[in-house]
Write an enzyme that holds these catalytic residues in place. Structure first.
Site, PDB file in Angstrom:
ATOM      1  N   ARG A 141      44.321 -26.527 -24.478  1.00 52.74           N
ATOM      2  CA  ARG A 141      43.576 -25.656 -23.561  1.00 52.74           C
ATOM      3  C   ARG A 141      43.999 -24.195 -23.633  1.00 52.74           C
ATOM      4  NH1 ARG A 141      44.574 -29.784 -18.918  1.00 52.74           N
ATOM      5  NH2 ARG A 141      45.545 -31.024 -20.548  1.00 52.74           N
ATOM      6  N   GLU A 178      58.412 -36.446 -20.194  1.00 51.82           N
ATOM      7  CA  GLU A 178      59.055 -37.246 -19.142  1.00 51.82           C
ATOM      8  C   GLU A 178      59.782 -38.454 -19.722  1.00 51.82           C
ATOM      9  OE1 GLU A 178      55.913 -36.521 -19.435  1.00 51.82           O
ATOM     10  OE2 GLU A 178      54.582 -38.206 -19.000  1.00 51.82           O
TER      11      GLU A 178
HETATM   12  O1  LIG Z   1      54.623 -28.155 -18.516  1.00 55.99           O
HETATM   13  P1  LIG Z   1      54.462 -29.461 -19.235  1.00 55.99           P
HETATM   14  O2  LIG Z   1      55.042 -30.617 -18.470  1.00 55.99           O
HETATM   15  O3  LIG Z   1      54.977 -29.397 -20.643  1.00 55.99           O
HETATM   16  O4  LIG Z   1      52.902 -29.790 -19.310  1.00 55.99           O
HETATM   17  C1  LIG Z   1      51.942 -28.801 -19.561  1.00 55.99           C
HETATM   18  C2  LIG Z   1      51.066 -29.191 -20.726  1.00 55.99           C
HETATM   19  O5  LIG Z   1      50.365 -30.415 -20.423  1.00 55.99           O
HETATM   20  C3  LIG Z   1      48.983 -30.213 -20.718  1.00 55.99           C
HETATM   21  O6  LIG Z   1      48.701 -30.453 -22.044  1.00 55.99           O
HETATM   22  P2  LIG Z   1      48.718 -31.932 -22.646  1.00 55.99           P
HETATM   23  O7  LIG Z   1      50.135 -32.276 -23.049  1.00 55.99           O
HETATM   24  O8  LIG Z   1      48.043 -32.849 -21.704  1.00 55.99           O
HETATM   25  O9  LIG Z   1      47.934 -31.780 -24.001  1.00 55.99           O
HETATM   26  P3  LIG Z   1      46.380 -31.436 -24.308  1.00 55.99           P
HETATM   27  O10 LIG Z   1      46.113 -30.059 -23.729  1.00 55.99           O
HETATM   28  O11 LIG Z   1      46.312 -31.413 -25.788  1.00 55.99           O
HETATM   29  O12 LIG Z   1      45.544 -32.487 -23.663  1.00 55.99           O
HETATM   30  C4  LIG Z   1      48.759 -28.745 -20.422  1.00 55.99           C
HETATM   31  O13 LIG Z   1      47.584 -28.263 -21.043  1.00 55.99           O
HETATM   32  C5  LIG Z   1      50.022 -28.123 -20.949  1.00 55.99           C
HETATM   33  O14 LIG Z   1      49.925 -27.801 -22.334  1.00 55.99           O
HETATM   34  N1  LIG Z   2      48.217 -32.617 -13.326  1.00 55.18           N
HETATM   35  C1  LIG Z   2      47.859 -32.137 -14.520  1.00 55.18           C
HETATM   36  N2  LIG Z   2      46.587 -31.723 -14.750  1.00 55.18           N
HETATM   37  C2  LIG Z   2      46.212 -31.238 -15.968  1.00 55.18           C
HETATM   38  N3  LIG Z   2      47.060 -31.133 -17.003  1.00 55.18           N
HETATM   39  C3  LIG Z   2      48.338 -31.530 -16.826  1.00 55.18           C
HETATM   40  N4  LIG Z   2      49.412 -31.545 -17.665  1.00 55.18           N
HETATM   41  C4  LIG Z   2      50.467 -32.060 -16.993  1.00 55.18           C
HETATM   42  N5  LIG Z   2      50.133 -32.379 -15.732  1.00 55.18           N
HETATM   43  C5  LIG Z   2      48.798 -32.053 -15.595  1.00 55.18           C
END
Ligand SMILES: O=P(O)(O)OC[C@H]1O[C@H](OP(=O)(O)OP(=O)(O)O)[C@H](O)[C@@H]1O
Ligand SMILES: Nc1ncnc2[nH]cnc12
Length: 256
Positions: A141, A178
């Site tokens: 994103r 986690e």
């Molecule tokens: O602060 P953190 O605990 O590291 O989490 C934050 C990350 O989690 C989500 O991405 P996700 O890992 O879901 O990947 P995606 O955007 O490819 O779906 C979000 O877009 C961040 O990149």
């Molecule tokens: N609650 C949440 N919503 C969207 N993205 C996330 N990545 C980690 N936690 C999330």
């Protein structure tokens, strides 16, 4: 609309562990009162069925590791109507992708052309005179918000990708989730020592992802000017994993 003051479980997930039943659960009170600065409640517009508003604190915040406190970022005129509209355009889908997770869905923000533009504008206004040469966007994103910001401030865009996606030579950085680890990669030669970078993602939760991006850039001599996210989940204390690097956030989402 009243703020909800229920207590819920906070759960995180990782894509690599999508089938694992084991993920962090912590309990907290997801109210705007949890943020260490005064907040105003607002009335998010509920335009979509089957979701809850973020009930977020409509304030820009910037934090640094010295105090580990969120501070109000800007003058009062910066706490403008744009932030409340951005907050209300983000929908929250409970129990996605797993039970107990409150998913902060920015796709509804993208449908709202004014709120999406305001989001980009707020970042551009903040970074346009900061001599930033690189906007590093985090998959997936961060790839939505990073490029328009990069174009507007005259910086290049560098994708920070999940493993085995980039075709050229890469440097990699592991980071903890986690439960277990993941890896982030960046093309060798995309940045040079001495450049000044802004790191963009949609959301900071535990801070593991942004922390890895910082380490990748610092390893090749790039100065990380700031990390910026649309949304923070402050209760997960992601800020604490960013070292001395400042974090700028538009919306604090309680209890996500
Ligand atoms: O602060 P953190 O605990 O590291 O989490 C934050 C990350 O989690 C989500 O991405 P996700 O890992 O879901 O990947 P995606 O955007 O490819 O779906 C979000 O877009 C961040 O990149
Ligand atoms: N609650 C949440 N919503 C969207 N993205 C996330 N990545 C980690 N936690 C999330």
């Amino acid at each position: 609309m009243m703020l909800l003051r229920t207590t819920v479980s906070i759960r995180l997930w990782s894509n690599s562990l999508a089938s694992s039943p084991s993920f962090i659960t912590s309990t907290t009170s997801p109210t705007v009162a949890a943020t260490p600065f005064k907040t105003k409640s607002h009335s998010p517009l509920v335009a979509f069925p089957n979701y809850r508003s973020t009930l977020a604190s409509p304030r820009c915040t910037v934090s640094d590791s010295d105090s580990l406190k969120f501070q109000e970022m800007a003058a009062e005129d910066a706490q403008d109507h744009r932030l409340a509209k951005i907050a209300s355009a983000i929908r929250v889908i409970p129990d996605f992708p797993k039970p107990g997770i409150m998913f902060q869905d920015i796709t509804t923000l993208l449908l709202d052309t004014q709120a999406f533009k305001d989001t980009i504008d707020l970042f551009v206004e903040r970074y346009k005179d900061k001599e930033i040469s690189v906007v590093a966007g985090i998959e997936a994103r961060g790839f939505i918000f990073g490029p328009p910001i990069a174009l507007a401030i005259g910086a290049k865009f560098v994708p920070m990708r999940k493993p085995n996606k980039l075709p050229g030579k890469v440097i990699s950085e592991e980071y903890s989730l986690e439960y277990g680890t993941d890896t982030m990669e960046m093309h060798v030669g995309a940045v040079e020592a001495g450049e000044r970078a802004l790191i963009i993602d949609d959301l900071i939760a535990t801070g593991g992802t942004l922390g890895a991006a910082i380490r990748l850039l610092e390893r090749v001599g790039v100065k990380v000017v700031e990390c910026a996210c649309v949304i923070a989940l402050p209760e997960l204390k992601g800020r604490e994993r960013l070292g001395d690097n400042p974090l700028f956030v538009l919306v604090n989402a309680p209890g996500a």
